[in-house]
Every structure is written in structure tokens, then in C-alpha cells.
Design a protein around this motif. Structure first.
Motif, PDB file in Angstrom:
ATOM      1  N   GLN A  48      21.662  35.377 -20.769  1.00  0.00           N
ATOM      2  CA  GLN A  48      20.621  36.512 -20.553  1.00  0.00           C
ATOM      3  C   GLN A  48      19.316  35.792 -20.797  1.00  0.00           C
ATOM      4  N   ALA A  49      19.190  34.861 -21.986  1.00  0.00           N
ATOM      5  CA  ALA A  49      18.142  34.367 -22.472  1.00  0.00           C
ATOM      6  C   ALA A  49      17.611  33.317 -21.339  1.00  0.00           C
ATOM      7  N   ALA A  50      18.548  32.681 -20.707  1.00  0.00           N
ATOM      8  CA  ALA A  50      18.225  31.873 -19.591  1.00  0.00           C
ATOM      9  C   ALA A  50      17.467  32.646 -18.507  1.00  0.00           C
ATOM     10  N   LEU A  51      17.839  33.761 -18.206  1.00  0.00           N
ATOM     11  CA  LEU A  51      17.359  34.668 -17.104  1.00  0.00           C
ATOM     12  C   LEU A  51      16.105  34.879 -17.474  1.00  0.00           C
ATOM     13  N   THR A  52      15.649  35.070 -18.954  1.00  0.00           N
ATOM     14  CA  THR A  52      14.304  35.663 -19.280  1.00  0.00           C
ATOM     15  C   THR A  52      13.238  34.823 -18.790  1.00  0.00           C
ATOM     16  N   ASN A  53      13.952  33.248 -18.895  1.00  0.00           N
ATOM     17  CA  ASN A  53      12.917  32.324 -18.704  1.00  0.00           C
ATOM     18  C   ASN A  53      12.900  31.731 -17.048  1.00  0.00           C
ATOM     19  N   THR A  54      13.183  32.544 -16.310  1.00  0.00           N
ATOM     20  CA  THR A  54      13.133  32.255 -14.908  1.00  0.00           C
ATOM     21  C   THR A  54      11.871  32.893 -14.228  1.00  0.00           C
ATOM     22  N   GLU A  55      11.443  32.036 -13.096  1.00  0.00           N
ATOM     23  CA  GLU A  55      10.197  32.293 -12.524  1.00  0.00           C
ATOM     24  C   GLU A  55      10.182  34.064 -11.989  1.00  0.00           C
ATOM     25  N   GLU A  56      11.315  34.167 -11.401  1.00  0.00           N
ATOM     26  CA  GLU A  56      11.726  35.482 -10.601  1.00  0.00           C
ATOM     27  C   GLU A  56      11.455  36.597 -11.896  1.00  0.00           C
ATOM     28  N   PHE A  57      12.183  36.417 -13.036  1.00  0.00           N
ATOM     29  CA  PHE A  57      12.141  37.410 -14.156  1.00  0.00           C
ATOM     30  C   PHE A  57      10.609  37.635 -14.782  1.00  0.00           C
ATOM     31  N   LEU A  63       0.291  35.844 -11.518  1.00  0.00           N
ATOM     32  CA  LEU A  63       1.510  35.679 -11.124  1.00  0.00           C
ATOM     33  C   LEU A  63       1.939  36.632 -10.147  1.00  0.00           C
ATOM     34  N   ILE A  64       1.277  37.762  -9.739  1.00  0.00           N
ATOM     35  CA  ILE A  64       1.687  38.579  -8.615  1.00  0.00           C
ATOM     36  C   ILE A  64       0.850  38.705  -7.564  1.00  0.00           C
ATOM     37  N   ARG A  65      -0.379  37.988  -7.519  1.00  0.00           N
ATOM     38  CA  ARG A  65      -1.273  38.443  -6.545  1.00  0.00           C
ATOM     39  C   ARG A  65      -0.612  37.825  -5.169  1.00  0.00           C
ATOM     40  N   VAL A 118      11.022  51.307  -8.964  1.00  0.00           N
ATOM     41  CA  VAL A 118       9.967  51.826  -8.345  1.00  0.00           C
ATOM     42  C   VAL A 118       9.450  50.290  -7.690  1.00  0.00           C
ATOM     43  N   VAL A 119       9.013  49.542  -8.585  1.00  0.00           N
ATOM     44  CA  VAL A 119       8.384  48.219  -8.313  1.00  0.00           C
ATOM     45  C   VAL A 119       9.279  47.556  -7.494  1.00  0.00           C
ATOM     46  N   PHE A 120      10.678  47.318  -7.547  1.00  0.00           N
ATOM     47  CA  PHE A 120      11.507  46.591  -6.785  1.00  0.00           C
ATOM     48  C   PHE A 120      11.406  46.978  -5.414  1.00  0.00           C
ATOM     49  N   PHE A 121      11.678  48.449  -4.961  1.00  0.00           N
ATOM     50  CA  PHE A 121      11.584  48.882  -3.886  1.00  0.00           C
ATOM     51  C   PHE A 121      10.315  49.033  -3.176  1.00  0.00           C
ATOM     52  N   PRO A 125      20.103  41.149 -11.106  1.00  0.00           N
ATOM     53  CA  PRO A 125      20.120  40.749 -12.596  1.00  0.00           C
ATOM     54  C   PRO A 125      18.930  41.579 -13.324  1.00  0.00           C
ATOM     55  N   LEU A 126      17.807  41.740 -13.000  1.00  0.00           N
ATOM     56  CA  LEU A 126      16.696  42.273 -13.374  1.00  0.00           C
ATOM     57  C   LEU A 126      17.175  43.632 -13.777  1.00  0.00           C
ATOM     58  N   PHE A 127      17.843  44.377 -13.087  1.00  0.00           N
ATOM     59  CA  PHE A 127      18.449  45.764 -13.262  1.00  0.00           C
ATOM     60  C   PHE A 127      19.446  45.838 -14.498  1.00  0.00           C
ATOM     61  N   ASP A 128      20.544  44.747 -14.032  1.00  0.00           N
ATOM     62  CA  ASP A 128      21.280  44.675 -15.417  1.00  0.00           C
ATOM     63  C   ASP A 128      20.858  44.677 -16.744  1.00  0.00           C
TER      64      ASP A 128
END
Length: 617
Positions: free
Chosen positions: A369-378, A399-401, A462-465, A479-482
Motif C-alpha cells: 500500500q505504501a508503494a501505491l501512495t507514491n504513484t503518480e495516479e494516487f 497536478l489536476i489541471r 464522486v471525483v472518480f465518476f 486500488p484507490l477505492f480499496d
């Protein structure tokens, strides 16, 4: 009439003489050298109870600093059982978490908006640093103007000591520009939490009300953290009760200063806890033999209080052999969360995990999970949430523009408008969307109707959809939901808000992945690095990769820096209660090279195996 037993007297009566001496000391500065398995958490808990029950301290006058959030939770749970609801009045947490709380209280004294602070992760800091470097000319064409290692060293020194780089240093202008950008964004880096707290402390120390400071794992504090503790002890003023074990110091690579204990031991009353209640005699004696080879330490010899089954050295243990041993051990012992495979690096654990997958053996891999938190997508996804809490965070908007469809030209116009109107880039964008009367349901509408006290699991979806309107709401998985759902599970509503979640995430630690032991849980085996296993224990431990070049690492061998590697091995060995296997990989292997030839690799048995066993392995 029969007297009612006094629970406090009964609890202290159960302490051994050394533990009791530590708990009841009247020294204003006490250093408790607590060996592995010596009951350190129990002593800290009982010390707090003693201060409240016998010294009549108010719970609000006590602060306990732990190394991980998991350790704080365990101590809190024990204290609640010991003294009841008074335990909730004690301030408790990691140094970074405590700093964040005080910055949210008094941050305006440093020019911060306390209610809207963002904390940048290592990935976010690195991303923003490159953006700033491009703007000020330190990064061009994919290359750094000055060596990146010099930049990293300057920032590392700042986070470890609080000392900014000198004006004569080449990195000075970049450092100042980066810090100015953080202030503009009302944000702090993770390391900047403590440097900011250091600046804040002299201005607020009189308002904190702490009279007793207790600190766990002091061997892993850096110079800045020691400076904070000493400032608190002197400025409050407060007693300082420090617990630790220099033999278990593992973090010099990120600034920890275990030598501080050696240099300043004479300023403390030193008490030693040398009875080991965790490990069997053979394991304790092996650990003593091993660590006795280190020179930079405060001498201490652990004494075993139980027998156990001892330890074995197993040769030829590649990943497949380790997985087979694990599979065989589970039905033989009936262990659940009672077996751990530890290794120096993740690469060995990943190979063991692949073999366990092939065998169908369930496991918990600490660090995934720690690896997930350092991904660009996360990080990009969480930038959407951060803007709910901190609308001034220009970096989060950066990051989101692109995901918002903001072109380069539109972004430049937004930045110009933001300067003229004294607003953030996000606020300027949101205002432009409101002027355009954006249809309900768009992401701009999300920001009009969602607040920081709304539930984070709902906000994530809500953000995801909004970003993926084509996704089926009933089938979408991520994985974000998980990750978010795992955080929310079992927590009350007030801890599941966007702001509470982001505050938790800002001080995320790898041990947050480890659930409480559950006989009906999904896993029966834990895979973890030695660093990730610190402070934990299991009935049976397999230490993988006991070879030269692995443990100790080749880098440490080449640098002649062996003592911390030996401490790593010591920590790994002392995680085992009953059984310990020192697993040595094949000492000779043949692998095809890029040149098409077969190369022979030599990997002798680790010197630590021989030292632990008292002779040749």
C-alpha cells in the motif's frame, strides 16, 4: 470488611525491579536503555499511570511521543485499560503528528492559514521541486544545472538539523524559491513539519501546558528532533523520560543520530532494562553475541526469561525453498499472523510473494500500500481532495489541471488573473467556471457542494465518476477505492471525513498497513522488510538473504559502514519469540548476462551468521 484491591498497586507489583525503578524514578532527565523484548511499552504506559496516580499530574500535562502511529495506538489502548478514560487526556502521537496539531493551532504565527494546511509527500515534494527548478533555471532539457545529490543533501541537512543552506551554496536560490512556493501554497513538506514546529515552539511553549515529556525509540531521532525535545524540556519546563536502545537504531541514512545518546548519556540518569521476556534463550544469546561486535553502543547484555525452541541456520534457501518452508509450517504450527518472512530489501520479498502465490498461501505483504501512495495516479487523484481542504494549494491544481481540460494558454491566463485578484489558481478557475454556469454534476459543481467534513469514501467516488463518466458505477474498481475503504472500515463518521483522512494520510507509515491480529483474518503470513518490522514480533521468523552483499549490503561493505547493518540483523533476530531461521541463499549461482554468456556469482554466508552463532556458520 474486605479491602478492595488497588489496581495501580497490583500493576506496579507485577513489574520487575528494573522496570519498577524506571517507572518510579524522580530524575528530571531519565534515559531508559530498553533492550528488545524488555517490556518497554509496558514501562512507558505504567510511567504515565504513575505520574497521574502517584504524582497527581493532570493527563493534559503529559505528552508521549512515539516512532509510529501504530505504536501510539497500542500505547493508548493499554493506557485506557490501565487508567480508563483519563488516558484520552494524554497527548500522544508521532513527532510529525504532534507538530501538525500545533501548526493547525498556532500556524498563523508563521504566516500559515492553519485550517487549510496541506502536507506534501516525498513524491509531491520531488515533483514540485522540479517544477520550481525549471522556472528558476536549475533544470533544463531534462538535466539539473547542479548535481541532484547536492540538492538532496542540502534539503536532507535542513530537515535533519533545521539549518538552511548557506548563501554561498549553489543550491541556495533553488532552496529559497522552493520554500517560497510552499508558503504561497499554504503547504509544508513532511520534513518541513518539524522545521516549522521548531520555529513555532519558542512562541507557543507557554501555552502547551506539558510538564512531562515521554519519548519512545529515541535512538532514531535526528538532531532536529533532539533539539525540539530539549527545547520543550527546558522551555515548558518539563521532565524528560526517554526510552530507546542504540542497538536498534536503523535510520542514520535519513538523519537519525544514535551517537547523541553516547555523547549525552552523562546528562541523564541511565536505567537499563535487560530482561528479555519475548524470545527464547537461544535467540537472545545469539543476538547478544552478534551485537557485541559493535563499538558505538552503550553496553547492555540481555538475559532470557524463557526457553523457546531456538534457531537454525538453513543453507541453500532460495525464494522457492522459503515458500515451501512457510507452507509446511502453517499446518504444523497452526499459526495465524504468527509467521513472518523478513528481508533487507523488497526484491527478496517480492520473489517469496510470487512463490507463495504459486502455492496458494495467503499472506500480508507490508509495503504494497505504501508503494501505491507514491504513484503518480494516487497523488494526482488526491490533489482533487486536497483542494477541498486547502483551496490555496496551487501545486494541487497544477497536478489536476490537465485532467480538468485546462490548456497551457488557459493556465497562463488563470495564473495572471489569480495574481491580479490575489487569489489562488484553483479559485480563479472555479470562479471562471461559475461565471460560465457549469451544468450540475461537473467537477466544478462538486467543489461548490462538497466540504472537508463530508465523508471521504463518498467524495472519492464522486471525483472518480466525474473523471470517468463512462465507468459503470456498479462495477468500477480501483486500488484507490480499496485504500480509502480500508481506512474507513471500523472508523466512526467523524474520522471518515475528507479532512480527517487527509490528516491521517499526511503522516502515513508503512506499519499502518498491519491490522490487529485476527484469528479469522485473510492472511496467515507476514512479509516485511526489517525496517517495516521494527517494534513488532512473531512466534516464528525466517530471515531471508543471510548472505554477504545482501545483509550486510554491498554498499555498506564497500563503505566500511557495517555497524548499522549489524543493528539491522540484530533487530530482525529479536523479532522472533520461539523459532528463528537464518535462511542463507545458495552461495554460488549461474545467470546469463547481457553479453549472452553465463556468469558465476558468489554470495558467501553473511558474517553476521557466524557472529550470532558464536563461530563459523
Amino acid at each position: 470488611m474486605m479491602e478492595t484491591p488497588n489496581p495501580s498497586c497490583a500493576a506496579r507489583a507485577a513489574l520487575d525491579p528494573d522496570q519498577l525503578a524506571a517507572v518510579t524514578t524522580d530524575a528530571p532527565r531519565a534515559l531508559v536503555l530498553a533492550g528488545a523484548g524488555s517490556g518497554k511499552t509496558r514501562v512507558l504506559t505504567e510511567r504515565i499511570a504513575y505520574l497521574i496516580e502517584e504524582c497527581h499530574a493532570s493527563p493534559s500535562e503529559i505528552v508521549a511521543v512515539t516512532f509510529t502511529r501504530k505504536a501510539a495506538a497500542e500505547m493508548r489502548e493499554r493506557l485506557v485499560k490501565r487508567i480508563g478514560n483519563k488516558a484520552y487526556g494524554v497527548t500522544m502521537g508521532t513527532m510529525h503528528a504532534l507538530a501538525l496539531v500545533q501548526l493547525r493551532r498556532f500556524g498563523e504565527l508563521l504566516g500559515l492559514r492553519p485550517d487549510n494546511i496541506t502536507v506534501y509527500s516525498e513524491w509531491e515534494e520531488s515533483f514540485l521541486l522540479r517544477e520550481v527548478a525549471q522556472e528558476v533555471g536549475y533544470f533544463r532539457g531534462g538535466k539539473w544545472k547542479i548535481p541532484k545529490r547536492e540538492i538532496d543533501a542540502a534539503f536532507g541537512a535542513y530537515y535533519a538539523s533545521g539549518a538552511e543552506p548557506d548563501e554561498s551554496f549553489a543550491v541556495y536560490d533553488l532552496f529559497r524559491a522552493f520554500m517560497a512556493r510552499c508558503r504561497e501554497n499554504n503547504a509544508l513538506t513532511y520534513g518541513g513539519l518539524l522545521t516549522s514546529f521548531m520555529l513555532l515552539l519558542p512562541q507557543v511553549v507557554q501555552y502547551l501546558g506539558w510538564r512531562h515529556v515521554l519519548v519512545d525509540e529515541v535512538q532514531d531521532l535526528d538532531r532536529l528532533q533532539w533539539g525540539l525535545l530539549e527545547s520543550m524540556a527546558a522551555g515548558l519546563p518539563a521532565t524528560l523520560f526517554a526510552c530507546g536502545d542504540i542497538d536498534q537504531s536503523l535510520y542514520s541514512w535519513r538523519g537519525a543520530a544514535p551517537e547523541y545518546l553516547v555523547e549525552n548519556a552523562d546528562t541523564f540518569k541511565v536505567l537499563r532494562l535487560e530482561r528479555n521476556y519475548r524470545s527464547g534463550r537461544g535467540i537472545v544469546e545469539a543476538a547478544n553475541r552478534l551485537i557485541g561486535h559493535n563499538m558505538a553502543r552503550l553496553p547492555k547484555t540481555m538475559k532470557a526469561c524463557r526457553e523457546g525452541y531456538g534457531l537454525v541456520v538453513a543453507q541453500g534457501m532460495d525464494s522457492k525453498a522459503i515458500a515451501n518452508d512457510v507452507e509446511a509450517a502453517i499446518p504444523a504450527t497452526g499459526l495465524t499472523y504468527g509467521l513472518a518472512v523478513l528481508a533487507r530489501k523488497h526484491v527478496l520479498l517480492q520473489k517469496v510473494a510470487e512463490e507463495l502465490d504459486a502455492l496458494g498461501v495467503p499472506y500480508l505483504y507490508v509495503g504494497r500500500q505504501a508503494a501505491l501512495t507514491n504513484t503518480e495516479e494516487f497523488r494526482r487523484f488526491h490533489a482533487f481532495l486536497k483542494l477541498i481542504v486547502n483551496p490555496y494549494d496551487n501545486f494541487a491544481f497544477l497536478l489536476i489541471r490537465e485532467a480538468l481540460g485546462v490548456t497551457d494558454d488557459e493556465y497562463a491566463a488563470l495564473r495572471g488573473r489569480a495574481i491580479l485578484e490575489d487569489r489562488s489558481h484553483f479559485q480563479a478557475w472555479l470562479d471562471s467556471k461559475q461565471r460560465e454556469a457549469v451544468a450540475e454534476g461537473g467537477i466544478a459543481s462538486f467543489y461548490r457542494y462538497w466540504a472537508e467534513d463530508d465523508l471521504v469514501d463518498d467524495a472519492c467516488r464522486v471525483v472518480f465518476f466525474n473523471l470517468h463518466p463512462e465507468a459503470d458505477a456498479g462495477e468500477a474498481e480501483s486500488p484507490l477505492f480499496d485504500f480509502v475503504d480500508a481506512y474507513c472500515a471500523g472508523r466512526p463518521a467523524h474520522e471518515r471525513t475528507v479532512s480527517a483522512y487527509l490528516e491521517w494520510l499526511s503522516t502515513y507509515d508503512v506499519q499502518d498497513e498491519i491490522p490487529a491480529a485476527d484469528p479469522d483474518g485473510p492472511g496467515v503470513v507476514t512479509l516485511a522488510t526489517i525496517h517495516g518490522a521494527k517494534g513488532l514480533e512473531w512466534p516464528y521468523v525466517i530471515l531471508a538473504g543471510c548472505n554477504e552483499g545482501i545483509l550486510p549490503s554491498k554498499r555498506a561493505v564497500d563503505a566500511g559502514d557495517i555497524e548499522e547493518e549489524r543493528r539491522l540483523a540484530y533487530v530482525a533476530i529479536t523479532r522472533a519469540r520461539d523459532c528463528l531461521t537464518l535462511a542463507v541463499r545458495p552461495e554460488r549461482s549461474e545467470k546469463p548476462g547481457r553479453d549472452g554468456k553465463v556468469h558465476v556469482y558468489e554470495s558467501p554466508v553473511s558474517r553476521f551468521v557466524g557472529e550470532a552463532m558464536g563461530g563459523d556458520a
